[in-house]
Design an enzyme around this catalytic site. Structure first.
Site, mmCIF file in Angstrom:
data_model
loop_
_atom_site.group_PDB
_atom_site.id
_atom_site.type_symbol
_atom_site.label_atom_id
_atom_site.label_comp_id
_atom_site.label_asym_id
_atom_site.label_seq_id
_atom_site.Cartn_x
_atom_site.Cartn_y
_atom_site.Cartn_z
ATOM 1 N N ASP A 1 85.919 -61.876 37.814
ATOM 2 C CA ASP A 1 85.156 -63.094 38.050
ATOM 3 C C ASP A 1 84.329 -63.436 36.817
ATOM 4 O O ASP A 1 83.783 -62.555 36.152
ATOM 5 C CB ASP A 1 84.180 -62.907 39.211
ATOM 6 C CG ASP A 1 84.849 -63.006 40.567
ATOM 7 O OD1 ASP A 1 86.023 -63.390 40.635
ATOM 8 O OD2 ASP A 1 84.173 -62.682 41.570
ATOM 9 N N PHE A 12 92.652 -65.161 49.472
ATOM 10 C CA PHE A 12 91.470 -65.498 50.261
ATOM 11 C C PHE A 12 91.755 -66.820 50.986
ATOM 12 O O PHE A 12 92.328 -67.733 50.393
ATOM 13 C CB PHE A 12 90.278 -65.653 49.323
ATOM 14 C CG PHE A 12 88.960 -65.283 49.929
ATOM 15 C CD1 PHE A 12 88.416 -64.025 49.735
ATOM 16 C CD2 PHE A 12 88.252 -66.187 50.704
ATOM 17 C CE1 PHE A 12 87.188 -63.683 50.281
ATOM 18 C CE2 PHE A 12 87.033 -65.856 51.259
ATOM 19 C CZ PHE A 12 86.496 -64.592 51.045
ATOM 20 N N HIS A 33 77.069 -61.080 44.539
ATOM 21 C CA HIS A 33 77.393 -61.866 43.342
ATOM 22 C C HIS A 33 76.115 -62.338 42.644
ATOM 23 O O HIS A 33 76.046 -62.385 41.409
ATOM 24 C CB HIS A 33 78.256 -63.072 43.705
ATOM 25 C CG HIS A 33 79.706 -62.748 43.918
ATOM 26 N ND1 HIS A 33 80.221 -62.414 45.147
ATOM 27 C CD2 HIS A 33 80.765 -62.720 43.050
ATOM 28 C CE1 HIS A 33 81.519 -62.195 45.037
ATOM 29 N NE2 HIS A 33 81.882 -62.376 43.768
ATOM 30 N N HIS A 79 91.829 -65.878 41.112
ATOM 31 C CA HIS A 79 91.263 -64.788 41.915
ATOM 32 C C HIS A 79 92.326 -64.013 42.673
ATOM 33 O O HIS A 79 91.999 -63.170 43.509
ATOM 34 C CB HIS A 79 90.230 -65.348 42.899
ATOM 35 C CG HIS A 79 89.094 -66.049 42.238
ATOM 36 N ND1 HIS A 79 87.948 -65.411 41.815
ATOM 37 C CD2 HIS A 79 88.931 -67.354 41.887
ATOM 38 C CE1 HIS A 79 87.126 -66.278 41.259
ATOM 39 N NE2 HIS A 79 87.706 -67.467 41.289
ATOM 40 N N HIS A 102 81.837 -68.565 38.322
ATOM 41 C CA HIS A 102 82.322 -68.545 39.711
ATOM 42 C C HIS A 102 81.173 -68.646 40.712
ATOM 43 O O HIS A 102 81.318 -69.240 41.778
ATOM 44 C CB HIS A 102 83.120 -67.261 39.944
ATOM 45 C CG HIS A 102 83.656 -67.089 41.329
ATOM 46 N ND1 HIS A 102 84.291 -68.091 42.019
ATOM 47 C CD2 HIS A 102 83.644 -66.009 42.162
ATOM 48 C CE1 HIS A 102 84.662 -67.644 43.209
ATOM 49 N NE2 HIS A 102 84.278 -66.394 43.321
#
Length: 208
Positions: free
Chosen positions: A54, A18, A159, A48, A58
């Protein structure tokens, strides 16, 4: 013997990260030679990177680190559902054909092949899809892309739904060779007591 599918991507310096995250690096701190009987390496990487779980930490201030979460959601019967080429958000309409007798773990295949380089254009979960799966008793969701939220999201709505419903998540799975259907999932995170995530070696095993 039951068949195994390795659904973890390889991790190396070429593994896409990422943007802004820590790529894989490795150095040798000891090598076999005169006076040294072993090779020993040191690695630096984001937790990650590659297939990973996760932690609530996080995306939740003061929430649990990955070493404190219950392992039960990461092992047991799961369902792989194909939702390939469905756009940037996976909605209930893409999954509801496969929810009869749904087990508590759901992995969603969104792409024909796992990416080998970074792209921000991937299919993520609509937050209401996470809430709906939670209402059906799902305790873990997994996906074959870097995040359950779109790459540019700052609010991380999906999330937040995981946090609200105390669900676990796996990201960056490789489901290229996996047919839709039910399997046994084994994807245990490391007992990292302060970490926001953990790499996993995720595998599926046939049920018969």
């Amino acid at each position: 013997m039951p068949r195994l599918w390795d659904i973890s991507p390889p991790i190396s310096p070429a593994t896409p990260a990422f943007p802004g995250d820590t790529a894989y690096q490795q150095k040798w701190v000891a090598e076999i030679g005169p006076g040294c009987p072993v090779n020993v390496s040191a690695i630096t990487m984001s937790p990650h990177l590659g297939a990973h779980a996760d932690a609530p930490l996080h995306y939740g201030r003061g929430a649990a680190a990955i070493g404190a979460v219950d392992l039960d959601p990461f092992i047991g019967r799961c369902r792989v559902i194909h939702a390939i080429g469905k756009g940037l958000l996976i909605t209930r309409s893409h999954l509801d054909h496969a929810i009869a007798d749904l087990p508590p773990r759901v992995l969603v295949r969104t792409s024909a092949t796992a990416p080998t380089e970074w792209s921000s254009r991937f299919s993520a979960f609509a937050p209401e899809t996470i809430a709906w799966l939670a209402s059906l008793g799902v305790r873990l969701v997994g996906i074959d892309v870097p995040s359950v939220d779109p790459a540019e999201s700052k609010t991380l709505d999906s999330h937040m739904q995981l946090l609200e419903h105390d669900m676990r998540v796996l990201e960056n799975l490789v489901l290229d060779e996996v047919d839709a259907g039910d399997y046994e999932l084994i994807a245990l995170p490391l007992k990292l007591t302060q970490a926001c995530a953990s790499p996993v070696r995720a595998v599926l095993r046939s049920l018969s």
